[in-house]
Design a protein around this motif. Structure first.
Motif, PDB file in Angstrom:
ATOM      1  N   LEU A   1      29.510  -0.304 -16.739  1.00 39.82           N
ATOM      2  CA  LEU A   1      28.912   1.006 -17.109  1.00 39.82           C
ATOM      3  C   LEU A   1      28.923   1.198 -18.615  1.00 39.82           C
ATOM      4  O   LEU A   1      27.957   1.679 -19.222  1.00 39.82           O
ATOM      5  CB  LEU A   1      29.693   2.149 -16.426  1.00 39.82           C
ATOM      6  N   SER A   2      30.022   0.841 -19.236  1.00 37.47           N
ATOM      7  CA  SER A   2      30.109   0.983 -20.693  1.00 37.47           C
ATOM      8  C   SER A   2      29.089   0.094 -21.387  1.00 37.47           C
ATOM      9  O   SER A   2      28.499   0.465 -22.413  1.00 37.47           O
ATOM     10  CB  SER A   2      31.528   0.636 -21.172  1.00 37.47           C
ATOM     11  N   LYS A   3      28.896  -1.115 -20.844  1.00 33.93           N
ATOM     12  CA  LYS A   3      27.911  -2.015 -21.437  1.00 33.93           C
ATOM     13  C   LYS A   3      26.498  -1.405 -21.356  1.00 33.93           C
ATOM     14  O   LYS A   3      25.678  -1.546 -22.255  1.00 33.93           O
ATOM     15  CB  LYS A   3      27.959  -3.372 -20.746  1.00 33.93           C
ATOM     16  N   ILE A   4      26.220  -0.769 -20.197  1.00 37.17           N
ATOM     17  CA  ILE A   4      24.880  -0.194 -20.038  1.00 37.17           C
ATOM     18  C   ILE A   4      24.650   0.930 -21.061  1.00 37.17           C
ATOM     19  O   ILE A   4      23.605   1.025 -21.714  1.00 37.17           O
ATOM     20  CB  ILE A   4      24.710   0.337 -18.612  1.00 37.17           C
ATOM     21  N   ILE A   5      25.648   1.790 -21.256  1.00 29.93           N
ATOM     22  CA  ILE A   5      25.533   2.920 -22.186  1.00 29.93           C
ATOM     23  C   ILE A   5      25.368   2.415 -23.617  1.00 29.93           C
ATOM     24  O   ILE A   5      24.551   2.915 -24.396  1.00 29.93           O
ATOM     25  CB  ILE A   5      26.753   3.841 -22.076  1.00 29.93           C
ATOM     26  N   ALA A   6      26.142   1.376 -23.970  1.00 25.32           N
ATOM     27  CA  ALA A   6      26.045   0.837 -25.313  1.00 25.32           C
ATOM     28  C   ALA A   6      24.676   0.241 -25.543  1.00 25.32           C
ATOM     29  O   ALA A   6      24.082   0.363 -26.624  1.00 25.32           O
ATOM     30  CB  ALA A   6      27.139  -0.219 -25.513  1.00 25.32           C
ATOM     31  N   GLY A   7      24.104  -0.396 -24.511  1.00 25.00           N
ATOM     32  CA  GLY A   7      22.773  -0.973 -24.679  1.00 25.00           C
ATOM     33  C   GLY A   7      21.711   0.103 -24.880  1.00 25.00           C
ATOM     34  O   GLY A   7      20.792  -0.049 -25.685  1.00 25.00           O
ATOM     35  N   VAL A   8      21.855   1.187 -24.127  1.00 28.79           N
ATOM     36  CA  VAL A   8      20.870   2.271 -24.253  1.00 28.79           C
ATOM     37  C   VAL A   8      20.922   2.902 -25.648  1.00 28.79           C
ATOM     38  O   VAL A   8      19.911   3.175 -26.271  1.00 28.79           O
ATOM     39  CB  VAL A   8      21.121   3.333 -23.166  1.00 28.79           C
ATOM     40  N   LEU A   9      22.134   3.113 -26.156  1.00 29.56           N
ATOM     41  CA  LEU A   9      22.275   3.705 -27.489  1.00 29.56           C
ATOM     42  C   LEU A   9      21.711   2.789 -28.557  1.00 29.56           C
ATOM     43  O   LEU A   9      21.118   3.243 -29.533  1.00 29.56           O
ATOM     44  CB  LEU A   9      23.758   4.012 -27.784  1.00 29.56           C
TER      45      LEU A   9
END
Length: 313
Positions: A4-12
């Motif tokens: 989940l953290s990886k997904i959020i970092a990618g979106v940002l």
């Protein structure tokens, strides 16, 4: 790191790249030319009020003190301010007398004009007061501005051969009678206001200067009577029909013809004077005329020791 953290970092990260790209595009885009401002409707100038001018009477030339104003001595100027006490028309000043020197272009003010009885006299006239009462003053019916005849009565005396009454001067203008005058009524104090009018005791007449002396003699040696003249009556006696009186002071014998003509002028005739015997109307014989040529009708006896001499004066 969780998924989940990886997904959020990618979106940002993607969002940051998109924002950076947009900022680059805005910075590199050419700036648009400024749009011209909408034309402003020109306002109409405010209407100006016309300049107002005021008529002021000024001297058209230098006027010496004591001069009677003639129409050609004045002109009407236009000033942008009204002059307090000035005159708007020249005809208001015709005949007035200035009592101070007036320079050309100076406005005429009331303070420059002569006031009082002197301004009422014509050239060659003098104001002379004579005593009057109810009888000699025409029953106190005479008013300033009227014309009168002056009669006088002489009683027989050592200087007058016979008593007589006759017309002395004719058509004299009354300048003042009692407290009333052509230049205005007499100022009354607070104590005098409301008091009954006092009977007139004097009348001021406009007399030709050459006839002042005879009026003075008649008022001292006889009795005067003022007779009111009717309006429009211009009849006067013709003194050329009667013997001419000799002056009290005889003229010099060495005068030239031109100088003798000057003897008839008003001031010179007044300076020569009058004598009471000459005024009684009696025609002198040639011998009396020669004896009386040295002076008037009076004489005095001068005694020196055992000698006496009678001198006429």
């Amino acid at each position: 790191m969780s998924s989940l953290s990886k997904i959020i970092a990618g979106v940002l990260l993607v969002a940051g790249l998109v924002l950076a790209f947009v900022a680059w595009r805005l910075a590199s885009a050419p700036s648009s030319p400024p749009q011209p401002a909408a034309p402003v409707a020109a306002s109409a100038p405010a209407p100006q009020e016309p300049v107002k001018f005021y008529p002021v009477v000024v001297a058209a030339k230098a006027i010496p003190a004591g001069t009677r104003i003639a129409p050609d001595m004045l002109e009407v100027a236009k000033w942008q301010v009204a002059l307090s006490g000035g005159f708007p028309a020249a005809d208001l000043l015709t005949g007035a007398i200035v009592r101070t020197d007036v320079a050309m272009g100076d406005p005429i003010l009331p303070s420059m004009l002569a006031h009082g009885m002197a301004s009422l006299l014509q050239p060659g006239e003098r104001a002379l007061a004579v005593a009057v009462d109810e009888v000699s003053g025409g029953g106190n019916r005479i008013l300033p501005g009227d014309f009168v005849d002056v009669f006088f009565m002489l009683d027989k005396s050592s200087e007058v051969q016979a008593g007589q009454a006759r017309l002395l001067q004719s058509q004299l203008r009354v300048l003042a009678y009692g407290a009333n005058s052509l230049d205005g009524p007499e100022e009354k104090s607070l104590l005098q206001q409301g008091a009954p009018a006092q009977p007139a005791k004097t009348a001021v007449l406009a007399v030709p200067v050459e006839r002042v002396s005879e009026l003075m003699l008649a008022s001292r040696a006889g009795r005067l009577q003022l007779a009111l003249r009717p309006l429009g009556d211009a009849g006067v006696p013709d003194i050329a029909l009667f013997p001419q009186r000799r002056a009290a002071m005889q003229a010099r014998a060495d005068l030239t013809p031109g100088q003798r003509e000057l003897l008839d002028s008003g001031p010179n005739r007044a300076y020569g004077g009058d004598t009471l015997p000459q005024m009684d109307g009696t025609t002198l014989s040639p011998r009396q005329a020669v004896r009386g040529s040295g002076g008037g009708g009076r004489s005095v006896e001068i005694v020196r020791g055992d000698k006496s001499e009678r001198v006429r004066y």
